[in-house]
Motif scaffolding. Structure first.
Motif, PDB file in Angstrom:
ATOM      1  N   GLY A  51     -47.992   9.569  48.278  1.00  0.00           N
ATOM      2  CA  GLY A  51     -48.057   8.800  47.030  1.00  0.00           C
ATOM      3  C   GLY A  51     -46.868   7.877  46.859  1.00  0.00           C
ATOM      4  O   GLY A  51     -46.536   7.512  45.736  1.00  0.00           O
ATOM      5  N   CYS A  52     -46.225   7.525  47.966  1.00  0.00           N
ATOM      6  CA  CYS A  52     -45.010   6.707  47.859  1.00  0.00           C
ATOM      7  C   CYS A  52     -45.346   5.220  47.680  1.00  0.00           C
ATOM      8  O   CYS A  52     -46.176   4.660  48.405  1.00  0.00           O
ATOM      9  N   PHE A  53     -44.676   4.598  46.703  1.00  0.00           N
ATOM     10  CA  PHE A  53     -44.844   3.155  46.479  1.00  0.00           C
ATOM     11  C   PHE A  53     -43.484   2.491  46.395  1.00  0.00           C
ATOM     12  O   PHE A  53     -43.309   1.522  45.670  1.00  0.00           O
ATOM     13  N   LEU A  54     -42.506   3.034  47.131  1.00  0.00           N
ATOM     14  CA  LEU A  54     -41.136   2.541  46.970  1.00  0.00           C
ATOM     15  C   LEU A  54     -40.872   1.188  47.619  1.00  0.00           C
ATOM     16  O   LEU A  54     -39.925   0.518  47.270  1.00  0.00           O
ATOM     17  N   CYS A  55     -41.657   0.815  48.615  1.00  0.00           N
ATOM     18  CA  CYS A  55     -41.405  -0.501  49.214  1.00  0.00           C
ATOM     19  C   CYS A  55     -42.729  -1.230  49.397  1.00  0.00           C
ATOM     20  O   CYS A  55     -43.805  -0.670  49.207  1.00  0.00           O
ATOM     21  N   ASP A  56     -42.633  -2.499  49.792  1.00  0.00           N
ATOM     22  CA  ASP A  56     -43.827  -3.349  49.848  1.00  0.00           C
ATOM     23  C   ASP A  56     -44.831  -2.931  50.912  1.00  0.00           C
ATOM     24  O   ASP A  56     -45.983  -3.364  50.884  1.00  0.00           O
ATOM     25  N   LEU A  57     -44.401  -2.099  51.865  1.00  0.00           N
ATOM     26  CA  LEU A  57     -45.349  -1.687  52.914  1.00  0.00           C
ATOM     27  C   LEU A  57     -46.538  -0.935  52.319  1.00  0.00           C
ATOM     28  O   LEU A  57     -47.623  -0.928  52.895  1.00  0.00           O
ATOM     29  N   CYS A  58     -46.337  -0.345  51.154  1.00  0.00           N
ATOM     30  CA  CYS A  58     -47.434   0.430  50.529  1.00  0.00           C
ATOM     31  C   CYS A  58     -48.610  -0.492  50.177  1.00  0.00           C
ATOM     32  O   CYS A  58     -49.748  -0.044  50.115  1.00  0.00           O
ATOM     33  N   PRO A 132     -39.526  -2.767  61.025  1.00  0.00           N
ATOM     34  CA  PRO A 132     -39.295  -2.592  59.580  1.00  0.00           C
ATOM     35  C   PRO A 132     -37.974  -3.243  59.150  1.00  0.00           C
ATOM     36  O   PRO A 132     -37.011  -3.245  59.922  1.00  0.00           O
ATOM     37  N   THR A 133     -37.967  -3.791  57.951  1.00  0.00           N
ATOM     38  CA  THR A 133     -36.716  -4.387  57.449  1.00  0.00           C
ATOM     39  C   THR A 133     -35.749  -3.248  57.106  1.00  0.00           C
ATOM     40  O   THR A 133     -36.179  -2.115  56.874  1.00  0.00           O
ATOM     41  N   PRO A 134     -34.444  -3.564  57.013  1.00  0.00           N
ATOM     42  CA  PRO A 134     -33.483  -2.518  56.623  1.00  0.00           C
ATOM     43  C   PRO A 134     -33.865  -1.900  55.285  1.00  0.00           C
ATOM     44  O   PRO A 134     -33.736  -0.689  55.098  1.00  0.00           O
ATOM     45  N   LYS A 135     -34.374  -2.711  54.348  1.00  0.00           N
ATOM     46  CA  LYS A 135     -34.743  -2.164  53.038  1.00  0.00           C
ATOM     47  C   LYS A 135     -35.876  -1.139  53.195  1.00  0.00           C
ATOM     48  O   LYS A 135     -35.815  -0.042  52.626  1.00  0.00           O
ATOM     49  N   GLU A 136     -36.884  -1.497  53.980  1.00  0.00           N
ATOM     50  CA  GLU A 136     -38.021  -0.581  54.181  1.00  0.00           C
ATOM     51  C   GLU A 136     -37.555   0.714  54.865  1.00  0.00           C
ATOM     52  O   GLU A 136     -37.905   1.816  54.443  1.00  0.00           O
TER      53      GLU A 136
END
Ligand code: URA
Length: 219
Positions: A51-58, A132-136
């Motif tokens: 259920g993770c929505f922390l980064c744009d990959l979701c 993946p970006t460092p943020k992701e």
């Protein structure tokens, strides 16, 4: 500063102005890290990651690829992130790179795929299989760290640059560090080539084979 904090600050400024304030003493607002609580058992952790929505990959994923395998595995393989097949099947390393990884596990380590645990640095597919970006990667990192803690493997095999870099923070490339046996948390970490790289660079297979013999010797 996160968007939400900026909005909150603006809202606060408008309120002050409506009260007639013309001067506002600047104060530091420490950027808040998004709160994520990391469960301490694998089932709860999986639920939370699904259920993770922390980064744009979701936004682009079909499925979250949590990881799979023996929860008491002695060896844990950590890749970069799911590709197209993994995204569809919600399982790590099931495409061409996965076929090669499975062969390595079975034919070099003489183990079954079910004996080991396989996971990735990021749990959702980066579009076009980009790195993946460092943020992701950093958003997702607490999940892999918790998986490592829960499984507590003797050996961690970091597959490729991204995995090695985000696990250890070391910027050196995989061609430099592959095969080194390093202390990592309570385990030995051995970086080696990513199976996708090996599919494109046949000549590195012999080095990867030597790295895996070291894993076998440690077992
Ligand atoms: N590449 C990875 O790094 N992980 C997978 O699960 C599949 C391909």
């Amino acid at each position: 500063m996160l968007k939400l904090e900026t909005l909150k600050m603006l809202q606060e400024l408008y309120i002050y102005r409506s009260f007639g304030f013309t001067y506002y003493k600047k104060r530091d607002i420490a950027p808040q890290k998004p709160h994520i609580s990391i469960p301490n058992n694998m089932n709860e952790l999986k639920k939370s990651v699904l259920g993770c929505f922390l980064c744009d990959l979701c936004k682009m994923r079909k499925n979250v690829v949590f990881g799979e395998g023996n929860l008491h595995a002695k060896v844990m393989f950590i890749g970069e992130g799911p590709g197209a097949y993994e995204d569809i099947q919600a399982r790590p390393f099931v495409g061409n790179a996965g076929v090669l990884l499975t062969k390595i596990i079975e034919n070099v380590l003489n183990l079954k795929r079910d004996d080991v645990y396989i996971a990735n640095i990021v749990k959702c597919r980066p579009p076009e299989n980009r790195v993946p970006t460092p943020k992701e990667a950093n958003m997702c990192k607490p999940y892999i760290l918790k998986q490592i803690e829960l499984i507590s493997p003797h050996i961690i095999v970091a597959l490729g640059n991204t995995s090695y870099h985000y696990l250890t923070g070391d910027e050196r490339g995989i061609t430099k560090v592959h095969g080194e046996i390093m202390e990592y948390k309570n385990a030995k970490l051995i970086p080696t080539f990513h199976p996708s790289y090996l599919l494109r660079n046949e000549s590195s297979k012999k080095d990867a084979y030597q790295d895996m013999l070291k894993v076998k010797a440690l077992l």
